[in-house]
Design a protein around this motif. Structure first.
Motif, PDB file in Angstrom:
ATOM      1  N   HIS A 215       0.819  -1.164   0.103  1.00  0.00           N
ATOM      2  CA  HIS A 215      -0.071  -0.160   0.004  1.00  0.00           C
ATOM      3  C   HIS A 215       0.861   1.343   0.003  1.00  0.00           C
ATOM      4  O   HIS A 215       1.989   1.170   0.594  1.00  0.00           O
ATOM      5  N   ILE A 216       0.386   2.484  -0.485  1.00  0.00           N
ATOM      6  CA  ILE A 216       1.163   3.428  -0.705  1.00  0.00           C
ATOM      7  C   ILE A 216       0.031   4.725  -0.620  1.00  0.00           C
ATOM      8  O   ILE A 216      -1.033   4.743  -1.415  1.00  0.00           O
ATOM      9  N   SER A 217       0.558   5.529   0.421  1.00  0.00           N
ATOM     10  CA  SER A 217      -0.389   6.794   0.673  1.00  0.00           C
ATOM     11  C   SER A 217      -2.103   6.179   1.052  1.00  0.00           C
ATOM     12  O   SER A 217      -3.004   6.731   0.657  1.00  0.00           O
TER      13      SER A 217
END
Length: 677
Positions: A215-217
């Motif tokens: 997951h990113i941001s």
């Protein structure tokens, strides 16, 4: 042309104003689950049937204490016309009530009588548990049963039981409505795979995604295989007589289209002393076995589980009994029962019920490995290598543990936990060190079904059993790992179907039989948690971060296999359930095997076991007082609806909210199982 009832309107079809519905009675204790009056019929009021499917009927008339029941009761049935259903008081076109035996052309078995006891309320129950043998109420029973009934004509039927209440000498009539639903003979799909994550809920899927996907941001860069199904639905899981279901009767609803009672498999639970004479409901697998050539011909059946193959969910595919724990007899039913299923593929655990060697519990000491082989032609395999090396076309029995298979986390990460004696399925007393994973069993099972029934089609039930079995002892890491194993297996299965050019012919369903009240409410800094002494519980609790302090956990899947590379990490999930025994919690994986959260207290003054926190479990954790009866030593199932994911031909039928019994009717529709002869 056969008219197909809309499943979206299935529940509305029962709302017939001419007949008042029998409301479920409030209270925790009842005389007999689906029997609210002194006279009752199984199947009960508002049951939905598949046209042509076989079922049994039982009448029971009760008298409490010294009162004897009426033995001169009568049962009649009639098919209602459209005018009856509109309550216009014009029944010219409707048939008159007809004696049940004459209408069905089936004679009842010889009349029976027996007695049983029950508790009228919680006070009576707990008095009995503490030694008061006079707290129960005796019930005297008169009964008749009709076997192998078929209602071929779709429509609404009124069933009348007339009897006399011997307590008041009042004549009574129990009025029931049965709905017989048509299904097309023409198939939408040749094959169906029903994946069951036992006990799986949306919250568990969310947690499994959280610990396994990058997951990113705050946004996932990959999704789970379940996430990619085009159709999402929800399933209501209540039992016929209780809020909370168990795996037996909830799995039975998927396999019969009928509600039932806790612990019951393919039957309505009556009050008779024999756990095998309860009124039966024809199983989906039995319908597949007797499907006419006109409808596509006899179909194949596969059963795969990480539990014992006699456990509730797999046994629901092939067994009929009121007591799911009759596992030795359930093994016998597969090959010797009346109209036995005799599945083409049976893969899982439960070796102790196949033999009488060390630790064996087989029925009458029979060697069922030999019986399955000699009588039904099964090839038997006992470990992962033997399974993967099997290239034949004959039926396959694979048993890989004396009990349930060890969970994914121990099979693949903490392998030292497999070094326990007695797990070998052949009764050697040795460990079972080479157990297959769920995907090994599913793909091999599909290969065999395809070889045997490519033309006719097949049905497979595949269960990830230990999602539930590890949620019970509050071992969330092991439960989520088995959920991830299910998701990985789903992805590999869809790839196999596409490679074999079967994807356009196969409906794939993923759901659960019931839920647990599991959820995540934050994250935990276990390093900070462990820095305090056992007496500093307040400070330990301060390691739990919520809202803006609920930072992402530190699980990483660098190799992309769908599982965390490391399970013993610093930042973990703050998770729990609503129904749990008194226990201790440290929010960290137990590397030494499955948790045992509570144990019996040695000095209780009660006649029943009182459970307290196991001092060996999370010894440096925080105390969590239980939320249930002290008799409970593990967590329990919950009320919530469970998710259903579907893809392939007919998948559109499964969108929206539906009862668990409707899942059966929709599968029957997709497979063209209507109006069997």
């Amino acid at each position: 042309m056969v008219k197909v009832l809309s499943f979206a309107l299935l529940s509305l079809a029962t709302a017939i104003s001419a007949v008042s519905a029998q409301l479920d009675r409030p209270g925790q204790f009842s005389r007999l689950g689906a029997c609210p009056e002194l006279g009752c019929v199984f199947p009960p009021d508002r049951t939905n049937f598949l046209a042509g499917a076989k079922f049994d009927v039982r009448v029971e008339v009760h008298g409490e204490d010294k009162v004897q029941p009426d033995t001169k009761y009568s049962l009649s049935i009639r098919k209602l016309s459209k005018t009856d259903k509109k309550n216009t008081n014009k029944d010219n076109k409707s048939s008159k009530p007809v004696d049940f035996s004459k209408f069905t052309k089936v004679q009842a078995d010889a009349p029976e009588s027996w007695h049983f006891s029950y508790f009228k309320d919680a006070a009576a129950y707990w008095k009995n548990q503490d030694g008061d043998k006079n707290a129960s109420t005796t019930v005297n029973v008169a009964s008749s049963a009709w076997r192998n009934i078929q209602l071929r004509e779709p429509g609404t039927y009124e069933v009348l039981l007339k009897y006399q209440d011997k307590t008041t000498d009042e004549k009574k009539v129990s009025k029931l409505i049965w709905n017989v639903n048509a299904a097309p003979k023409k198939r939408k799909a040749k094959n169906v795979i029903l994946f069951i994550g036992d006990g799986m809920t949306t919250a568990m899927i969310t947690a499994a995604r959280l610990i396994s996907k990058p997951h990113i941001s705050g946004m996932y860069q990959k999704r789970m295989n379940m996430d990619q199904f085009p159709v999402l639905g929800h399933v209501m899981t209540h039992s016929v007589d209780s809020l909370i279901t168990d795996s037996a009767n909830s799995a039975s609803a998927y396999n019969t289209g009928h509600k039932s009672t806790s612990s019951a498999l393919g039957v309505y639970a009556d009050s008779s002393p024999n756990p095998f004479d309860d009124p039966k409901q024809e199983l989906l697998a039995q319908l597949m076995r007797r499907r006419s050539k006109k409808n596509g011909g006899k179909g194949g059946v596969g059963i795969v589980t990480t539990a014992e193959v006699q456990d509730a969910t797999p046994a629901a595919v092939y067994s009929h009994t009121r007591q799911r724990n009759e596992k030795a007899t359930i093994v016998d039913q597969m090959i010797h029962g009346k109209n036995p299923v005799v599945a083409d593929v049976i893969l899982g655990g439960g070796g102790q019920y196949f033999h009488s060697k060390k630790g064996g519990k087989s029925l009458n000491g029979t060697d069922y490995y030999e019986a399955y082989s000699k009588e039904r032609g099964y090839k038997t395999v006992f470990d992962r290598d033997e399974l993967l090396n099997y290239k034949g076309k004959g039926p396959l029995l694979g048993v890989f543990n004396s009990g349930n298979l060890d969970v994914w986390l121990d099979r693949n990460v903490y392998k030292g936990n497999l070094n326990k004696t007695g797990a070998d399925p052949r009764g050697s007393g040795l460990p079972a060190l080479n157990q297959p994973n769920l995907d090994d069993m599913v793909i091999k099972g599909l290969e065999i079904l395809d070889k045997r029934y490519r033309k006719e089609g097949w049905f497979m039930m595949a269960e990830a059993a230990s999602v539930d079995k590890m949620m019970h002892p509050l071992d969330y890491d092991r439960a989520l790992a088995d959920l991830l194993e299910l998701d990985s297996t789903i992805g590999k299965t869809k790839e196999w179907l596409k490679r074999m050019k079967l994807d356009k012919d196969t409906l794939v369903i993923t759901t659960a039989d019931h839920g647990h009240s599991f959820d995540v409410y934050g994250s935990v800094d276990t390093q900070y948690f462990n820095s305090f002494s056992d007496s500093e519980e307040l400070e330990k609790k301060n390691s739990i971060g919520t809202y803006e302090n609920s930072g992402w956990p530190s699980y990483v899947d660098a190799d992309g296999d769908g599982f965390p590379d490391e399970w013993n990490v610093r930042y973990t999930l703050a998770a729990g359930t609503a129904g749990f025994p008194t226990h201790r919690e440290d929010f960290q994986v137990n590397v030494n095997g499955a948790r045992v959260p509570a144990v019996a207290q040695g000095n209780s003054h009660h006649h029943y076991p009182v459970h307290v926190a196991d001092p060996r479990d999370a010894p440096h954790g925080i105390n969590k007082p239980g939320t249930m009866s002290v008799r409970e030593n593990v967590g329990v199932h919950s009320l919530q609806d469970v998710p259903l994911f579907a893809s392939g031909p007919g998948s559109e039928l499964f969108a929206g909210v539906q009862d668990n019994t409707e899942v059966f009717h929709k599968i029957a529709q997709v497979l063209g199982l209507g109006d069997q002869k």
